[in-house]
Design an enzyme around this catalytic site. Sequence first.
Site, mmCIF file in Angstrom:
data_model
loop_
_atom_site.group_PDB
_atom_site.id
_atom_site.type_symbol
_atom_site.label_atom_id
_atom_site.label_comp_id
_atom_site.label_asym_id
_atom_site.label_seq_id
_atom_site.Cartn_x
_atom_site.Cartn_y
_atom_site.Cartn_z
ATOM 1 N N SER A 135 65.470 2.675 10.001
ATOM 2 C CA SER A 135 66.343 1.633 9.484
ATOM 3 C C SER A 135 65.858 1.150 8.114
ATOM 4 C CB SER A 135 66.438 0.488 10.507
ATOM 5 O OG SER A 135 67.519 -0.356 10.226
ATOM 6 N N HIS A 192 71.372 2.527 17.702
ATOM 7 C CA HIS A 192 70.466 2.416 16.565
ATOM 8 C C HIS A 192 69.043 2.112 17.021
ATOM 9 C CE1 HIS A 192 69.427 1.457 12.380
ATOM 10 N NE2 HIS A 192 68.858 0.338 12.800
ATOM 11 N N GLU A 247 75.174 4.703 16.544
ATOM 12 C CA GLU A 247 74.373 3.750 15.770
ATOM 13 C C GLU A 247 74.873 2.313 15.920
ATOM 14 O OE1 GLU A 247 71.718 4.048 13.896
ATOM 15 O OE2 GLU A 247 71.514 6.138 13.292
#
Length: 475
Positions: A193, A416, A318
């Site tokens: 991320s 995610h 995600e």
Amino acid sequence: MTCTVDALSGDATYRGLRDGRGDRFLGIRYAEPPVGRLRFKPPQPHENRGLVDATHFGLAPAQVRRPMPGWAPRGDGYQTGEDCLNLNVYTPAADDKRRPVIVHAFGGGFQTGAAHGTFHMDAEFARAADVVLVRPNMRVGALGFLALGGVFGPERAAANRGLLDFIAALRWVHDNIAAFGGDPDNVTLAGMSSGSFTIAALFGVDGVSQLFRRAWLMSGPASRIIAPEAAAAVTADFLSRAAVAPGDVAALEALPVETILSLQEQVLATHLGERNAPGGRTFGIVHDGTSLQRHPLDGLASGSFQHHQIVAGWTRDEARMWYAFGAMPEVSSRAELLASIGRFRPADAEAVLAALEAERPRLSLTQYEEVFLSRAVYREPAIRTLQAHAAAGGAGYGYEFAWVPSFEAGRLGAAHGFDEPFVFGSLDNMPLAAGDLQARELSQRMMGQLVAFARNGSVDWPAFVGSEDAIQRWT
């Protein structure tokens, strides 16, 4: 049994800890404390001398701590503060073996995160993989990424202070890691991320290519770059709420850190699409021309990183994470969905939605938004990153992570961040994988690929050369 162990580098003797898991050196300062007159400035050099106590963690960056659901991965926790420019080294032994080095950049939306106290099983990973693992802390939020150059002059022209912190940590690694059993000429960067976005931004920075050889990017490709005008709008709103006049350095330095953290929550968007679309109100890597000289995709296309290997991965679902956390509202109308798509594809939002409806019929409006955002924010930019690298002659590898936990009939999907505990072998701290033997086997395979990649730049699936047929699917 735990005892102390010393590592000598330059004029410093680093005193760390040794036990059955190997050696660890904690809280090593790599730059001067970014406080007082150094607040909102690039990291300043710090030279360690004499005996350096590396037996305790330092502070993680100042941040707003949010409650996490019971199913989220978790660790022991951490203390936060502005004096956070420190790093941790985990090694099987502080010797002269010259092991591969992996430098990990934590994620957290450029607002949260830490280099310790999270779900990662750092010492266990380093020992099992026979690598040296380095985890630096760096500034996040307004302290790390509020763009001030336009109103506070050249001393604060660098908007990406958190990125510069990471680079300063890499320079420390290059100069010192041999004393900890690592090879400074074989450094792999890995992040998820915002940590991955930070690593990917290095492709747009001059003078850093020699600091690493490879990059393993998880849900953070080389494309999420904030335009100066968008960053300036966030800054203007922040300063107005803080009652700090442009150029009033004294007022800026006097702001309590609690005020800074509170104000940044007020000026940033929470909607995933609004944050990540062009012009979005968010923190991240700014194309300021000072700390980031060019767009990272342009840096890749130039061939400057042609000899660096890249893995770029994403999870299949995600965006599901933001809906699961309650950060995303339900989509109530087709017009609202088209507006969400239009942030990214204003010229053909109708055609994009029609294609999604043909591909995945009978989804809800919210589900269509989730699929679109998963692809627009993460998957498609990762493919563009691989395409730019391949076009310049570089070797890149793509993967999609599609493991779905059985929790609540699989409602979380392959969301995610779910791949990171698998890649680093940290499933013991991931409740969603408890008792799942298939997940354990998958983690062993993925961790093995990261370690092989760090050793020699290879994985066991084909390089990306323009066709998505080369994408590895992990299930």
